[in-house]
Design an enzyme around this catalytic site. Structure first.
Site, PDB file in Angstrom:
ATOM      1  N   ASP A  26       0.878  -1.166   0.000  1.00 41.79           N
ATOM      2  CA  ASP A  26       0.000   0.000   0.000  1.00 41.79           C
ATOM      3  C   ASP A  26       0.916   1.217   0.000  1.00 41.79           C
ATOM      4  OD1 ASP A  26      -1.650   2.170   0.533  1.00 41.79           O
ATOM      5  OD2 ASP A  26      -2.767   1.169   2.129  1.00 41.79           O
ATOM      6  N   ASN A  53       3.254   2.854 -10.481  1.00 43.74           N
ATOM      7  CA  ASN A  53       2.033   2.947 -11.279  1.00 43.74           C
ATOM      8  C   ASN A  53       0.790   3.203 -10.442  1.00 43.74           C
ATOM      9  OD1 ASN A  53       0.576   2.670 -13.796  1.00 43.74           O
ATOM     10  ND2 ASN A  53      -0.128   0.688 -13.055  1.00 43.74           N
ATOM     11  N   TYR A 129      -6.057  15.508  -9.292  1.00 38.96           N
ATOM     12  CA  TYR A 129      -5.369  14.488 -10.088  1.00 38.96           C
ATOM     13  C   TYR A 129      -4.316  15.124 -10.988  1.00 38.96           C
ATOM     14  CZ  TYR A 129      -4.595  10.590 -13.286  1.00 38.96           C
ATOM     15  OH  TYR A 129      -4.016   9.596 -14.028  1.00 38.96           O
ATOM     16  N   LYS A 133      -0.174  14.534 -10.876  1.00 34.37           N
ATOM     17  CA  LYS A 133       0.627  14.021 -11.982  1.00 34.37           C
ATOM     18  C   LYS A 133       1.701  15.020 -12.410  1.00 34.37           C
ATOM     19  CE  LYS A 133      -1.019   9.918 -12.305  1.00 34.37           C
ATOM     20  NZ  LYS A 133      -0.157   8.758 -11.987  1.00 34.37           N
TER      21      LYS A 133
END
Length: 204
Positions: A26, A53, A129, A133
């Protein structure tokens, strides 16, 4: 080959399909990451390529309704998770003759792509998000400068049909992993600090 996942049942099934060994991890939990690294150290002794990933999109709240807690969860998983795993696995990478790290980023974290009206990234509003990134991409370039003995590169898989987007992506999983495979299998002289997609280098 090793496959790490938070969900043990799904992770074991995926590993069995690929002929990989499953390692539970995790990326938001320091103890889980440390245990995973210890497991690999005991069983394999090294890794040649680390692929970061893990990622979540967060809730469906609008930008106006986004809370600090929701943003922190996305950043913790997508960006801080890269830091946790990279730090824990560095000794195992350095035991390899040609170690490499591949960080999975997104065109949604690109200033250039999200401002290009011809790109799908410009139509999406996902502050947490996208910010996470962008952080993954910057972590990649910073690590590339910091570590001369390990190659660090980032990849944008593109809009791929996965659980992350409810299988709405326009690419197959095979198409979405093309660039990841490229970075994972290229030679040690291929370079570091790069960001690519399946068509080639990306401008950020």
């Amino acid at each position: 080959m090793l496959l790490g996942a938070r969900d043990a049942d799904r992770g074991r099934r995926a590993a069995a399909e690929l002929g990989a060994r499953f390692v539970q991890i995790d990326v938001t939990d320091d103890a889980s990451v440390a245990a995973a690294a210890a497991d690999v150290a005991s069983a394999e002794g090294r890794i040649d390529v680390l692929i970061n990933n893990a990622g979540i999109t967060g809730g469906a709240a609008s930008a106006e309704e986004l809370t600090g807690a929701e943003a922190a969860l996305v950043l913790d998983t997508n960006a801080a998770g890269v830091v946790r795993v990279t730090t824990a696995f560095l000794p195992l990478l350095r035991a390899s003759g040609a170690p490499a790290v591949v960080n999975v980023t997104s065109g949604l974290g690109s200033v250039a792509l999200t401002r290009d009206p011809e790109r799908i990234e410009s139509k999406v509003i996902a502050p947490a998000y996208a910010a996470s990134k962008a952080a993954v991409t910057m972590l990649t370039t910073q690590y590339a400068k910091a570590f001369g003995d390990v190659r660090f590169n980032a990849v944008d898989p593109g809009y791929t049909a996965t659980d992350l987007n409810g299988r709405t992506g326009t690419q197959t999983v095979t198409e979405g992993t093309d660039a990841i495979v490229t970075l994972a299998t290229e030679g040690p002289d291929a370079g570091t600090g790069r960001i690519i997609d399946r068509y080639g280098p990306l401008t950020w």
